[in-house]
Scaffold this motif. Structure first.
Motif, PDB file in Angstrom:
ATOM      1  N   ASP A 125     -22.423 -48.171  75.739  1.00 34.56           N
ATOM      2  CA  ASP A 125     -23.134 -49.429  75.534  1.00 34.56           C
ATOM      3  C   ASP A 125     -22.283 -50.617  75.985  1.00 34.56           C
ATOM      4  OD1 ASP A 125     -25.481 -50.834  74.440  1.00 34.56           O
ATOM      5  OD2 ASP A 125     -24.054 -51.615  72.986  1.00 34.56           O
ATOM      6  N   LYS A 126     -20.972 -50.535  75.775  1.00 37.80           N
ATOM      7  CA  LYS A 126     -20.081 -51.602  76.242  1.00 37.80           C
ATOM      8  C   LYS A 126     -19.989 -51.596  77.765  1.00 37.80           C
ATOM      9  CE  LYS A 126     -17.249 -51.430  72.044  1.00 37.80           C
ATOM     10  NZ  LYS A 126     -15.889 -51.133  71.484  1.00 37.80           N
ATOM     11  N   LEU A 127     -19.937 -50.403  78.356  1.00 39.87           N
ATOM     12  CA  LEU A 127     -19.877 -50.312  79.813  1.00 39.87           C
ATOM     13  C   LEU A 127     -21.141 -50.869  80.464  1.00 39.87           C
ATOM     14  CD1 LEU A 127     -18.255 -46.825  80.580  1.00 39.87           C
ATOM     15  CD2 LEU A 127     -17.330 -49.083  81.075  1.00 39.87           C
ATOM     16  N   LYS A 128     -22.262 -50.697  79.801  1.00 35.92           N
ATOM     17  CA  LYS A 128     -23.524 -51.214  80.350  1.00 35.92           C
ATOM     18  C   LYS A 128     -23.450 -52.719  80.544  1.00 35.92           C
ATOM     19  CE  LYS A 128     -28.462 -51.592  79.319  1.00 35.92           C
ATOM     20  NZ  LYS A 128     -29.526 -51.284  78.339  1.00 35.92           N
ATOM     21  N   ASP A 129     -22.843 -53.423  79.605  1.00 32.33           N
ATOM     22  CA  ASP A 129     -22.726 -54.872  79.717  1.00 32.33           C
ATOM     23  C   ASP A 129     -21.635 -55.278  80.707  1.00 32.33           C
ATOM     24  OD1 ASP A 129     -24.713 -55.118  77.808  1.00 32.33           O
ATOM     25  OD2 ASP A 129     -23.297 -55.204  76.146  1.00 32.33           O
ATOM     26  N   LYS A 130     -20.512 -54.565  80.693  1.00 28.36           N
ATOM     27  CA  LYS A 130     -19.398 -54.943  81.568  1.00 28.36           C
ATOM     28  C   LYS A 130     -19.720 -54.708  83.037  1.00 28.36           C
ATOM     29  CE  LYS A 130     -15.614 -54.236  78.277  1.00 28.36           C
ATOM     30  NZ  LYS A 130     -14.372 -53.473  77.987  1.00 28.36           N
ATOM     31  N   LEU A 131     -20.386 -53.606  83.342  1.00 25.70           N
ATOM     32  CA  LEU A 131     -20.680 -53.248  84.730  1.00 25.70           C
ATOM     33  C   LEU A 131     -22.085 -53.647  85.160  1.00 25.70           C
ATOM     34  CD1 LEU A 131     -19.067 -49.681  84.835  1.00 25.70           C
ATOM     35  CD2 LEU A 131     -18.099 -51.829  85.672  1.00 25.70           C
ATOM     36  N   ALA A 132     -22.867 -54.253  84.247  1.00 25.34           N
ATOM     37  CA  ALA A 132     -24.244 -54.664  84.549  1.00 25.34           C
ATOM     38  C   ALA A 132     -25.063 -53.480  85.063  1.00 25.34           C
ATOM     39  CB  ALA A 132     -24.260 -55.810  85.558  1.00 25.34           C
ATOM     40  N   LEU A 133     -25.082 -52.406  84.289  1.00 26.96           N
ATOM     41  CA  LEU A 133     -25.789 -51.191  84.686  1.00 26.96           C
ATOM     42  C   LEU A 133     -27.243 -51.254  84.231  1.00 26.96           C
ATOM     43  CD1 LEU A 133     -23.085 -48.530  83.704  1.00 26.96           C
ATOM     44  CD2 LEU A 133     -23.458 -49.572  85.929  1.00 26.96           C
ATOM     45  N   SER A 134     -28.105 -50.627  84.981  1.00 25.56           N
ATOM     46  CA  SER A 134     -29.513 -50.565  84.614  1.00 25.56           C
ATOM     47  C   SER A 134     -29.736 -49.465  83.575  1.00 25.56           C
ATOM     48  CB  SER A 134     -30.369 -50.291  85.857  1.00 25.56           C
ATOM     49  OG  SER A 134     -30.037 -49.036  86.423  1.00 25.56           O
ATOM     50  N   ASP A 135     -30.916 -49.483  82.966  1.00 26.64           N
ATOM     51  CA  ASP A 135     -31.240 -48.469  81.965  1.00 26.64           C
ATOM     52  C   ASP A 135     -31.301 -47.072  82.586  1.00 26.64           C
ATOM     53  OD1 ASP A 135     -31.395 -50.414  80.023  1.00 26.64           O
ATOM     54  OD2 ASP A 135     -33.556 -50.700  80.240  1.00 26.64           O
ATOM     55  N   ALA A 136     -31.746 -46.983  83.833  1.00 30.78           N
ATOM     56  CA  ALA A 136     -31.822 -45.676  84.492  1.00 30.78           C
ATOM     57  C   ALA A 136     -30.430 -45.077  84.692  1.00 30.78           C
ATOM     58  CB  ALA A 136     -32.537 -45.815  85.836  1.00 30.78           C
ATOM     59  N   ASP A 185     -11.284 -49.831  85.265  1.00 26.91           N
ATOM     60  CA  ASP A 185     -10.835 -51.082  84.632  1.00 26.91           C
ATOM     61  C   ASP A 185     -11.736 -51.472  83.465  1.00 26.91           C
ATOM     62  OD1 ASP A 185      -8.828 -51.211  86.488  1.00 26.91           O
ATOM     63  OD2 ASP A 185      -9.888 -52.610  87.822  1.00 26.91           O
ATOM     64  N   ALA A 186     -13.022 -51.167  83.573  1.00 26.23           N
ATOM     65  CA  ALA A 186     -13.957 -51.552  82.510  1.00 26.23           C
ATOM     66  C   ALA A 186     -13.732 -50.755  81.235  1.00 26.23           C
ATOM     67  CB  ALA A 186     -15.396 -51.385  82.994  1.00 26.23           C
ATOM     68  N   ILE A 187     -13.357 -49.488  81.361  1.00 21.35           N
ATOM     69  CA  ILE A 187     -13.191 -48.642  80.176  1.00 21.35           C
ATOM     70  C   ILE A 187     -11.716 -48.409  79.856  1.00 21.35           C
ATOM     71  CG2 ILE A 187     -13.139 -46.389  81.314  1.00 21.35           C
ATOM     72  CD1 ILE A 187     -15.066 -45.397  79.147  1.00 21.35           C
ATOM     73  N   ASN A 188     -10.811 -48.991  80.664  1.00 22.92           N
ATOM     74  CA  ASN A 188      -9.361 -48.889  80.445  1.00 22.92           C
ATOM     75  C   ASN A 188      -8.881 -47.435  80.525  1.00 22.92           C
ATOM     76  OD1 ASN A 188      -6.775 -49.829  80.024  1.00 22.92           O
ATOM     77  ND2 ASN A 188      -6.982 -49.934  77.792  1.00 22.92           N
TER      78      ASN A 188
END
Length: 301
Positions: A125-136, A185-188
């Motif tokens: 859920d954090k990666l979705k916001d950091k990387l601007a991922l779509s729901d798919a 980098d997004a998930i360290n």
């Protein structure tokens, strides 16, 4: 509140007058308050729903999702200490409901798999916001991670490392331009661990990953640098010509996209350096210079 007098029956206790509450459907005595029926059949006219009301799914709850550890199918005991009629619960019932909530929460986290999924999908859920991922992409990443967990590929490895590999695989599958460095980098997580886990998932889960298209990477680099639309169209024409001549085969798509943008900037007199484009693309300046020599020779620029 509208009360309807029921003249057919009298109260069995005090022979008082019985009334019916049309809002709640209760039938009770006006003298002693004795309730003889809590629900009655609605004798009013049938309600005709419009098409918008029939299609409205707002009361059906959240949709099921693979990105939730229980897929959104678990029961939830509310925190409001009131009954169905809005009356507050007694002290004894409040104590019982608190115990039920505690055991309900513990039962959902009883298995090791549930705890693993909850921790993994919190990071997702954090990666979705950091990387601007779509729901798919998120659903695909959750599906890949569940398959890896079912085959015990997470055992002996960090949850973040396997999840990062699943996210990168989902981005590759959906042709979403996210590099290994972006995900790590997004998930360290170290890029070396990410690549190792990604190769493991591809082999063990028999994944078929499409080749990354350099054209899809171009818009990402151009937006980071802030290039004009004219430069983007010029770079797009260069990449299409290079793809038709199969010059991009075996080359880093980010490097090819960055080189095409650099050539287009030179063509339209945009004051952008190689360093700026290389930093936005995540490649070195040497890569841009080498690809520039190849494109200049092959396309007669």
């Amino acid at each position: 509140m509208v009360m309807q007098i029921n003249t057919e029956r009298r109260c069995k206790r005090c022979k008082g007058l019985m009334v019916t509450d049309s809002a709640t459907g209760e039938r009770f005595c006006t003298t002693c308050g004795f309730v003889i029926s809590e629900q009655v059949e609605d004798s009013g006219p049938e309600r005709h729903f419009s098409k918008d009301e029939r299609d409205d799914k707002s009361r059906s709850g959240i949709p099921t999702s693979l990105a939730i550890h229980d897929m959104g199918l678990a029961t939830v005991i509310g925190t409001v200490n009131k009954d169905a009629t809005g009356k507050p619960l007694s002290a004894h019932m409040k104590h019982d409901m608190t115990r039920l909530r505690t055991w309900d929460s513990r039962s959902q986290m009883h298995e090791q798999t549930d705890r693993n999924l909850r921790q993994a999908f919190t990071h997702l859920d954090k990666l979705k916001d950091k990387l601007a991922l779509s729901d798919a992409v998120v659903e695909k990443a959750a599906y890949i991670y569940r398959k890896a967990l079912s085959k015990s590929l997470v055992r002996g490895r960090s949850i973040e490392g396997v999840l990062a590999a699943a996210v990168y695989a989902a981005c590759r599958d959906a042709e979403t331009p996210r590099t290994l460095s972006d995900v790590s980098d997004a998930i360290n997580v170290k890029r070396k661990d990410l690549t190792k886990n990604y190769r493991l998932l591809v082999i063990e889960l028999d994944l078929r990953m499409p080749v990354v298209n350099s054209i899809s990477c171009m818009s990402k680099i151009a937006s980071k640098v802030g290039l004009s639309e004219k430069v983007k169209r010029g770079a797009l024409a260069i990449l299409k010509e290079a793809n038709d001549m199969r010059i991009t085969a075996g080359k880093d798509p980010m490097g090819m996209a960055a080189t095409a943008l650099y050539i287009s900037c030179m063509k339209y007199n945009e004051d952008v350096s190689q360093r700026e484009i290389a930093h936005a693309a995540g490649v070195t300046e040497v890569t841009i210079r080498n690809r520039y020599k190849d494109l200049k020779k092959s396309l007669n620029l």
